[in-house]
Design an enzyme around this catalytic site. Structure first.
Site, PDB file in Angstrom:
ATOM      1  N   LEU A 184      -2.125  -2.105  -6.004  1.00 39.29           N
ATOM      2  CA  LEU A 184      -0.896  -1.565  -5.423  1.00 39.29           C
ATOM      3  C   LEU A 184      -1.040  -0.052  -5.365  1.00 39.29           C
ATOM      4  CD1 LEU A 184       1.876  -2.401  -4.357  1.00 39.29           C
ATOM      5  CD2 LEU A 184       2.769  -2.158  -6.681  1.00 39.29           C
ATOM      6  N   ASP A 185      -0.776   0.514  -4.199  1.00 37.78           N
ATOM      7  CA  ASP A 185      -0.937   1.938  -3.955  1.00 37.78           C
ATOM      8  C   ASP A 185      -0.212   2.785  -5.005  1.00 37.78           C
ATOM      9  OD1 ASP A 185      -2.355   3.407  -2.076  1.00 37.78           O
ATOM     10  OD2 ASP A 185      -0.578   3.885  -0.900  1.00 37.78           O
ATOM     11  N   PRO A 186      -0.752   3.932  -5.411  1.00 35.07           N
ATOM     12  CA  PRO A 186      -0.036   4.799  -6.350  1.00 35.07           C
ATOM     13  C   PRO A 186       1.357   5.193  -5.856  1.00 35.07           C
ATOM     14  CG  PRO A 186      -2.307   5.501  -6.182  1.00 35.07           C
ATOM     15  CD  PRO A 186      -2.116   4.437  -5.141  1.00 35.07           C
TER      16      PRO A 186
END
Length: 372
Positions: free
Chosen positions: A98-100
């Site tokens: 999951l993207d930062p």
């Protein structure tokens, strides 16, 4: 032997699928900082690294899933390191980066649950995301630099008319800043080095794409349910190009990953508090876990006798016979006395073990945990 009815399968969205390693997938990019958990780990008793040759706390056998409601700003690698430290677990991994800049569901597998990661990564993912119109950025999100701008803004009618073009099985070109490998190098590494990155379109499946809100002319909020390999950032980019206004992702939240929904998510603060209470003898770490077999909701279960279980545990095939013998073929998960034993294949009248589970240690409470 009986096989209960299948419980229904859910699908996935992650370009770079790996079984246990916490690398970056479809909508992720590499962390900006040093994510080596060894540099961030602290001893729970307050004693730092500088205490002579004091050994680290013993790692424990803990088996199950914890679905972290990942906060914005934390990388998936960091999240796994935190969970591993809190549980003092020997093994941990996640099921889809999951993207930062994104929040929401990050399923973290502990112990033997790592063997079931592929089943989660092959499931559906659902996102709620905001597109900011007027700029296309080289990363297709807020972290990049603007490469195209426009004063045009789409209205809701134009957006809704466009959505069928992005629903179903479509061809999609991944973002230049993605984890796809080009001659052994990650695309994001090449892009950051200033090299021209040419990625080929590939088929992906978008099961549902809906405009749910348009708070102002510059922003539109969508929900998407996608299959494996779909890039939400690419959706924003491509919609902006066709609408003639350009666009990029400015907010992103994952609300479903395979069998895990928002009801399964636990915020980081709540997880830390629960683990701290358990360390003081108040409550149990099992309360934070979902069973290993939760990841296997979409494949049938097969109950075997203890004698057959002993053979399977040794890696030996079991002959399926008798009127209760299953006539189907394919993957099943095997139980004995209600306890997960193995993943196996049925074929040619035999049950052949592929993955055997050793659930000695702490496991989740029986049944699927429920949280408020």
């Amino acid at each position: 032997m009986t096989i209960p009815p299948e419980t229904g399968i859910v699908d996935a969205l992650s370009a770079e699928t790996t079984a246990v390693k916490t690398i970056h997938s479809a909508d992720g990019r590499p962390p900006r900082d040093n994510n080596d958990p060894r540099t961030k780990q602290r001893q729970g008793n307050g004693q730092g690294k500088g205490q002579g040759n004091q050994p680290r706390r013993d790692r424990r056998d803990i088996h199950g899933w914890v679905v972290l409601d990942k906060p914005i700003g934390m990388t998936s690698t960091q999240a796994v390191a935190v969970a591993k430290r809190l549980f003092q677990a020997k093994r941990a991994g996640h099921a889809g980066t999951l993207d930062p800049l994104a929040s929401g569901g990050l399923p973290i597998a502990l112990g033997e649950a790592t063997k079931t990661v592929p089943f989660v990564m092959d499931g559906r993912k659902r996102y709620r995301f905001t597109v900011t119109w007027g700029e296309e950025r080289d990363t297709d999100d807020t972290e990049g630099r603007a490469v195209q701008t426009s004063d045009n803004r789409p209205d809701a009618a134009a957006i809704r008319a466009l959505l069928p073009q992005f629903t179903g099985r479509i061809e999609q070109t991944p973002p230049r800043y993605s984890a796809i490998k080009i001659q052994g190098e990650r695309a994001y590494d090449l892009a950051r080095d200033g090299e021209v990155v040419e990625l080929q379109p590939r088929p992906v499946e978008i099961h549902e794409l809906t405009l749910v809100d348009q708070p102002d002319a510059d922003h539109s909020v969508f929900e998407a349910e996608c299959g494996k390999g779909t890039y939400v950032r690419a959706l924003a980019r491509d919609m902006g190009r066709i609408l003639g206004c350009y666009g990029h992702i400015s907010a992103l939240r994952r609300t479903l990953v395979g069998p895990f929904t928002e009801n399964d998510m636990i915020p980081l603060e709540q997880l830390e508090a629960l683990c701290n209470r358990a360390a003081c003898g108040e409550g149990s770490l099992a309360d934070a876990l979902l069973p290993v077999e939760t990841a296997l909701d979409d494949i049938p279960a097969l109950a075997v006798t203890r004698a057959d279980a002993a053979r399977l545990h040794r890696g030996q095939a079991v002959l399926l016979r008798g009127r209760d013998a299953p006539h189907s073929s394919g993957t099943v998960y095997v139980t004995v006395a209600g306890r997960l034993l193995a993943l196996a294949e049925i074929g040619n009248g035999e049950l052949i073990p592929k993955r055997v589970f050793n659930l000695t240690g702490l496991t989740a409470s029986s049944g699927r945990n429920e949280r408020d």
